[in-house]
Motif scaffolding. Structure first.
Motif, PDB file in Angstrom:
ATOM      1  N   THR A  57       0.828  -1.210   0.000  1.00 18.85           N
ATOM      2  CA  THR A  57       0.000   0.000   0.000  1.00 18.85           C
ATOM      3  C   THR A  57       0.859   1.255   0.000  1.00 18.85           C
ATOM      4  OG1 THR A  57      -1.697  -1.204   1.234  1.00 18.85           O
ATOM      5  CG2 THR A  57      -1.891   1.181   1.178  1.00 18.85           C
ATOM      6  N   LYS A  60       1.456   2.348  -3.553  1.00 18.40           N
ATOM      7  CA  LYS A  60       0.312   2.488  -4.437  1.00 18.40           C
ATOM      8  C   LYS A  60      -0.057   3.958  -4.616  1.00 18.40           C
ATOM      9  CE  LYS A  60      -2.077  -1.890  -3.417  1.00 18.40           C
ATOM     10  NZ  LYS A  60      -3.335  -2.480  -2.890  1.00 18.40           N
ATOM     11  N   GLU A  64      -5.378   3.883  -6.810  1.00 20.67           N
ATOM     12  CA  GLU A  64      -5.354   2.428  -6.618  1.00 20.67           C
ATOM     13  C   GLU A  64      -5.618   2.050  -5.161  1.00 20.67           C
ATOM     14  OE1 GLU A  64      -2.490  -1.379  -7.790  1.00 20.67           O
ATOM     15  OE2 GLU A  64      -1.972   0.678  -8.406  1.00 20.67           O
ATOM     16  N   PRO A  69     -12.646  -3.592  -6.559  1.00 17.34           N
ATOM     17  CA  PRO A  69     -12.088  -4.349  -5.421  1.00 17.34           C
ATOM     18  C   PRO A  69     -10.607  -4.045  -5.208  1.00 17.34           C
ATOM     19  CG  PRO A  69     -12.311  -5.779  -7.324  1.00 17.34           C
ATOM     20  CD  PRO A  69     -12.947  -4.471  -7.720  1.00 17.34           C
ATOM     21  N   PRO A  70     -10.155  -4.131  -3.968  1.00 16.44           N
ATOM     22  CA  PRO A  70      -8.755  -3.798  -3.683  1.00 16.44           C
ATOM     23  C   PRO A  70      -7.801  -4.849  -4.244  1.00 16.44           C
ATOM     24  CG  PRO A  70      -9.820  -4.671  -1.721  1.00 16.44           C
ATOM     25  CD  PRO A  70     -10.898  -4.516  -2.759  1.00 16.44           C
ATOM     26  N   THR A  71      -6.601  -4.433  -4.484  1.00 17.21           N
ATOM     27  CA  THR A  71      -5.548  -5.323  -4.972  1.00 17.21           C
ATOM     28  C   THR A  71      -4.418  -5.356  -3.954  1.00 17.21           C
ATOM     29  OG1 THR A  71      -4.502  -3.511  -6.199  1.00 17.21           O
ATOM     30  CG2 THR A  71      -6.102  -4.880  -7.390  1.00 17.21           C
ATOM     31  N   LEU A  72      -3.720  -6.478  -3.912  1.00 15.50           N
ATOM     32  CA  LEU A  72      -2.610  -6.596  -2.965  1.00 15.50           C
ATOM     33  C   LEU A  72      -1.345  -5.981  -3.539  1.00 15.50           C
ATOM     34  CD1 LEU A  72      -1.461  -7.668  -0.302  1.00 15.50           C
ATOM     35  CD2 LEU A  72      -1.001  -9.842  -1.459  1.00 15.50           C
ATOM     36  N   VAL A  73      -0.932  -6.431  -4.714  1.00 11.11           N
ATOM     37  CA  VAL A  73       0.283  -5.916  -5.348  1.00 11.11           C
ATOM     38  C   VAL A  73      -0.091  -4.718  -6.223  1.00 11.11           C
ATOM     39  CG1 VAL A  73       2.233  -6.476  -6.838  1.00 11.11           C
ATOM     40  CG2 VAL A  73       1.261  -8.235  -5.337  1.00 11.11           C
ATOM     41  N   PRO A  74       0.597  -3.591  -6.052  1.00 17.99           N
ATOM     42  CA  PRO A  74       0.251  -2.410  -6.867  1.00 17.99           C
ATOM     43  C   PRO A  74       0.551  -2.633  -8.350  1.00 17.99           C
ATOM     44  CG  PRO A  74       2.255  -2.031  -5.594  1.00 17.99           C
ATOM     45  CD  PRO A  74       1.696  -3.321  -5.108  1.00 17.99           C
ATOM     46  N   GLN A  75      -0.334  -2.106  -9.164  1.00 18.94           N
ATOM     47  CA  GLN A  75      -0.119  -2.182 -10.611  1.00 18.94           C
ATOM     48  C   GLN A  75       0.796  -1.054 -11.088  1.00 18.94           C
ATOM     49  OE1 GLN A  75      -4.036  -2.205 -12.318  1.00 18.94           O
ATOM     50  NE2 GLN A  75      -4.575  -4.211 -11.462  1.00 18.94           N
ATOM     51  N   TRP A  77       3.571   1.317  -9.512  1.00 19.48           N
ATOM     52  CA  TRP A  77       4.397   1.609  -8.342  1.00 19.48           C
ATOM     53  C   TRP A  77       4.760   3.096  -8.314  1.00 19.48           C
ATOM     54  CZ3 TRP A  77       6.181  -2.328  -4.914  1.00 19.48           C
ATOM     55  CH2 TRP A  77       5.810  -3.619  -5.293  1.00 19.48           C
TER      56      TRP A  77
END
Length: 299
Positions: A57, A60, A64, A69-75, A77
Motif C-alpha cells: 500500500t 500504491k 489504486e 475491489p482492492p488489490t494486494l500488489v500495486p499495478q 508503483w
C-alpha cells in the motif's frame, strides 16, 4: 587354514513384510513432513499478510489505494507517498524524537531497574519484602489510572513538550525490576562471595559479576522497553502538544484530514519507515542475544 564366508552367506536376510513396513514408515514420515511444511508456510503467510499490505500500500497511488475491489500488489508503483510523508510532516524530526524518547527510556530503565533488582535480590535490608510486594502490586494498576496525576506533575515541573517530560516518568519499570530480580536470584551467590574475598566493593560486584552474567535478561528487557516506547501512541500524544516534539506514532495522527479522511498510502509509508528501525535492531541484536543465552545455559 582360514575359512571366509561368502557374501551370500553373510548378508542379512530381510523379511518381505519388514521391508514393506520400512517403506510405509518412510512414506508416512515424508507425508507428515510435507504437511508440517505446508502448515508452517501457510501460518507464516497469514502472519506476514498485514506487513505485506503495509508494504504494497505504501507504493500504491491514491487512485489504486481507493479502488474497489482492492488489490494486494500495486499495478503502478510510486514513491509519492514517501515524498508526501516528508513534506506534510516534519518526519525527520519525528524520527529523531522517537529515537531519543525510546532510547532514553530504555537506557535509564536498564540502569535503574538493574540497581533496584540487585538490591532486592542480593541485599538483605528491612522492608525489602514489603517493597517487593508494592512493586508487584503496582503492575496491577492500569496505566490510564495514573496518567492524569503524572501529567499534572510533569506540567507543574514545566516539562510538557520536552524530552524530560517524555523520559523521566518512565525511567523505571516495575516489570523490569521484577524480571531482573528473578534472574539475579538464579545466579549463584558463590560468585559474590568470591569477589568479596578479593576485596571487591558492592558496586564492583554488581557491575562486574552480576551484570556480566545477566546479559540475556538485560537484552530482553531492553528490547521490550524500546519496542513498547517506540510504538507507544498515548504517552507522546498526551505529553506533547507541539508537532516538533512528537514521535512517529503521534505524528502520523496529524495526517487525518477533514471528516476523518486518512491518506492510507501516506499513512502506510510512514508506518513502513517506523517499522524499519525495529527490524534492523532485531537483526543486529538477535545473534548476540542467542549467543548470550547459549553461554548462560552452558554455565
Amino acid at each position: 587354514m582360514t575359512i571366509t564366508a561368502s557374501p551370500r552367506e553373510s548378508a542379512p536376510v530381510v523379511a518381505p513384510d519388514e521391508g514393506r513396513d520400512n517403506r510405509a514408515h518412510r512414506t508416512r514420515r515424508r507425508i507428515t513432513s510435507a504437511l508440517l511444511l505446508i502448515v508452517a508456510v501457510a501460518s507464516s503467510l497469514v502472519l506476514l499478510l498485514p506487513l505485506l499490505i503495509i508494504l504494497f500500500t505504501a507504493f500504491k497511488p491514491v487512485a489504486e489505494v481507493n479502488a474497489f475491489p482492492p488489490t494486494l500488489v500495486p499495478q503502478d508503483w510510486t514513491l509519492d507517498n514517501f515524498a508526501r510523508i516528508f513534506t506534510e510532516l516534519p518526519f525527520a524530526r519525528l524520527i529523531f524524537n522517537s529515537f531519543v524518547f525510546a532510547g532514553g527510556v530504555t537506557l535509564f530503565a536498564l540502569v535503574f531497574d538493574s540497581l533496584a533488582a540487585y538490591a532486592l535480590a542480593r541485599l538483605n535490608f528491612r522492608g525489602s519484602r514489603l517493597l517487593l510486594i508494592a512493586i508487584i502490586a503496582s503492575l496491577m494498576i492500569p496505566f490510564q489510572a495514573t496518567l492524569i496525576p503524572v501529567y499534572q506533575l510533569v506540567a507543574d515541573l514545566g516539562w510538557v513538550n520536552s524530552f524530560a517530560g517524555l523520559i523521566a516518568p518512565r525511567a523505571a519499570d516495575a516489570f523490569g525490576i521484577f524480571f531482573l530480580r528473578q534472574f539475579f536470584l538464579s545466579l549463584p551467590r558463590d560468585l559474590d562471595n568470591a569477589a568479596r574475598i578479593d576485596g571487591a566493593s558492592e558496586f564492583r560486584i554488581f557491575r562486574s559479576v552480576v551484570l556480566t552474567n545477566a546479559v540475556p535478561a538485560l537484552l530482553t528487557i531492553g528490547i521490550f522497553t524500546f519496542v513498547n516506547n517506540w510504538n507507544d501512541l498515548l504517552w507522546p500524544l498526551v505529553f506533547t502538544t507541539d508537532a516538533e516534539m512528537g514521535t512517529i506514532t503521534s505524528g502520523l495522527t496529524l495526517l487525518t484530514g477533514p471528516g476523518g479522511i486518512i491518506p492510507q498510502g501516506v499513512m502506510m509509508a510512514g508506518s513502513l519507515i517506523a517499522v524499519l528501525p525495529l527490524a534492523l535492531m532485531f537483526l543486529l541484536i538477535q545473534r548476540r542475544f542467542i549467543e548470550s543465552v547459549a553461554a548462560t545455559g552452558m554455565k
